[in-house]
Design an enzyme around this catalytic site. Structure first.
Site, PDB file in Angstrom:
ATOM      1  N   HIS A 266     -12.220  12.361  21.119  1.00 37.48           N
ATOM      2  CA  HIS A 266     -13.411  11.443  20.730  1.00 37.48           C
ATOM      3  C   HIS A 266     -14.613  12.379  20.696  1.00 37.48           C
ATOM      4  O   HIS A 266     -14.667  13.133  21.638  1.00 37.48           O
ATOM      5  CB  HIS A 266     -13.279  10.257  21.556  1.00 37.48           C
ATOM      6  CG  HIS A 266     -14.254   9.218  21.213  1.00 37.48           C
ATOM      7  ND1 HIS A 266     -15.489   8.922  21.647  1.00 37.48           N
ATOM      8  CD2 HIS A 266     -14.022   8.257  20.746  1.00 37.48           C
ATOM      9  CE1 HIS A 266     -15.995   8.161  20.991  1.00 37.48           C
ATOM     10  NE2 HIS A 266     -15.006   7.495  20.381  1.00 37.48           N
ATOM     11  N   ASP A 317      -7.597   3.701  18.690  1.00 39.65           N
ATOM     12  CA  ASP A 317      -6.578   3.488  17.538  1.00 39.65           C
ATOM     13  C   ASP A 317      -5.315   3.780  17.912  1.00 39.65           C
ATOM     14  O   ASP A 317      -4.132   3.262  17.133  1.00 39.65           O
ATOM     15  CB  ASP A 317      -7.041   4.282  16.396  1.00 39.65           C
ATOM     16  CG  ASP A 317      -8.561   4.014  15.846  1.00 39.65           C
ATOM     17  OD1 ASP A 317      -8.699   2.979  15.787  1.00 39.65           O
ATOM     18  OD2 ASP A 317      -9.422   4.947  15.796  1.00 39.65           O
TER      19      ASP A 317
END
Ligand code: COA
Length: 381
Positions: A266, A317
């Site tokens: 991320h 996700d």
């Protein structure tokens, strides 16, 4: 002074670490792995709130009173049906169309049937935002039913947005557990500060573009696999890995070939994404109930290897993928489902941008050629 010295120089590539806006909608604490919407920790919202209530919070800044929630829910329910033109646009899409592209196109077309289309006042933009939050589930379920040769279903009275989407998708009112799991997934996806799609929405809004234009652009930005598209890619990867005993070697091999592992890493979090923490337990419960416990085992192994080898953690996700799979949702709908949740955040950011606007217009560091002399086409060879 040489011309190049007068040009602006680059900041960090991908605008990493750049503060591009003030916002009171949402904040990501990257080091701690914490996420707040309007000051409320998402763990609390996931445990206690509903997607409707969280959407109200994002749009309005405060949790609703009982009366305000009742009115907001009634506004949502009244707006769930899609208009004739939007339905026609969905019907015209080729069967092979990616549902994410069909969603983007239908959302763009839905402005034609919006009674406030020509009104750009704050009140009208708010009403359009509520309609989009209400209609995206109906649009996506309709896209799915038509591309799988099934009759589209109208939204059913008395159901929440989460339950209604699952009903319109599968033709059956979902169990309480499935409804709650999907509702929590929508809450966890509802906003994420200046992520790529929200930034795209704000750039459009800052030109004084409307909610429909901003959300259409945001859906385009969400589609790629570095952003929302990762959830479908995660499930494709897990299906390719097949069994937990193959997980470690599969990841090692992929890393050796310098591949990016979907669902990891991320830009902001330096630890686990708090949305992944919430989704992990929910996904493993739903998967276990569906007789698919192997996903959790496989995912744990992958997480261990990624942490050890790359110092990278799972993101949202990684676990939304197995949650949706265990619920029987087709892979190609995972990324558009992300949009069903994120639309409330996009709209909150558009309204915030409009309330205190300045055109967003950064500069580029020019690295191209300079001072070239014109040569006529005949002399260029
Ligand atoms: C999310 C993401 C785009 C953030 O990217 P970013 O901040 O630009 O970070 P970078 O892509 O520059 O990666 C930094 C380093 O970590 C590595 N890395 C980051 N994510 C990785 C992943 N998922 N798998 C393998 N390596 C990864 C990069 O290869 C790079 O290593 P290097 O410095 O040795 O070249 C990136 O982590 C990624 O592509 N993840 C996979 C897609 C995904 O799950 N997206 C959903 C995000 S919610």
């Amino acid at each position: 002074m040489p011309a190049a010295a007068r040009l602006p120089s680059a900041l960090d590539k991908g605008l990493e670490g750049v503060v591009a806006s003030q916002s009171s909608v949402c904040y990501v604490f990257g080091e701690e792995g914490r996420l707040i919407y309007r000051g409320y920790d998402i763990k609390d919202l996931a445990e206690h709130s509903t997607f409707e209530e969280t959407s109200y919070l994002l749009l309005n800044g405060d949790l609703p009173t009982t009366a305000q929630l009742k009115e907001f829910t009634a506004q949502i329910k009244a707006a769930q049906k899609i208009d004739r033109i939007t339905l026609k646009v969905i019907k015209e899409a080729p069967r092979s169309a990616d549902p994410m592209s069909a969603l983007r196109t239908a959302v763009s077309a839905s402005v034609f049937g919006d009674p406030d289309a020509a009104d750009h006042s704050r009140e009208a933009e708010y009403r359009k935002a509520v309609r989009l939050i209400a209609q995206l589930p109906t649009i996506l379920a309709t896209i799915h039913r038509l591309r799988t040769d099934q009759r589209p279903l109208a939204p059913r009275r008395g159901l929440t947005l989460a339950a209604n989407f699952l009903y319109m998708l599968f033709g059956q009112v979902p169990s309480r557990e499935a409804e709650r799991a999907f509702d929590v997934a929508l809450i966890l996806h509802a906003d994420h500060e200046l992520n790529a799609s929200t930034f795209a929405a704000r750039v459009i809004a800052a030109t004084l573009g409307d909610v429909h234009g901003s959300v259409t652009g945001a859906i385009g930005a969400l589609a790629g696999t570095l952003h929302g598209g990762a959830n479908t890619a995660v499930m494709k990867m897990l299906l390719e890995v097949r069994t937990p005993d193959r997980a470690e070697s599969w990841i090692r091999d992929a890393l050796a070939h310098k591949k990016k592992i979907m669902g990891f890493g991320h830009r902001v979090y330096r630890t686990e994404d708090p949305r992944a923490t919430e989704l992990r337990s929910m996904a493993s419960q739903v998967a276990a109930a569906a007789g698919q416990s192997h996903w959790a085992e496989m995912q744990r192994t992958m997480e261990d290897v990624m942490r050890r080898e790359k110092g990278l953690y799972a993101n949202v996700d990684f676990y939304s993928a197995t949650l949706y799979y265990a619920m029987g949702i087709p892979l190609e709908l995972y990324t558009p489902i992300f949009a069903l949740g994120r639309v409330s955040g996009w709209c909150a950011h558009v309204l915030e941008q409009h309330a205190d606007n300045r055109l967003i217009r950064p500069r580029a560091e020019y690295v191209g050629p300079m001072d070239r002399k014109w040569v006529s086409v005949r002399k260029r060879g």
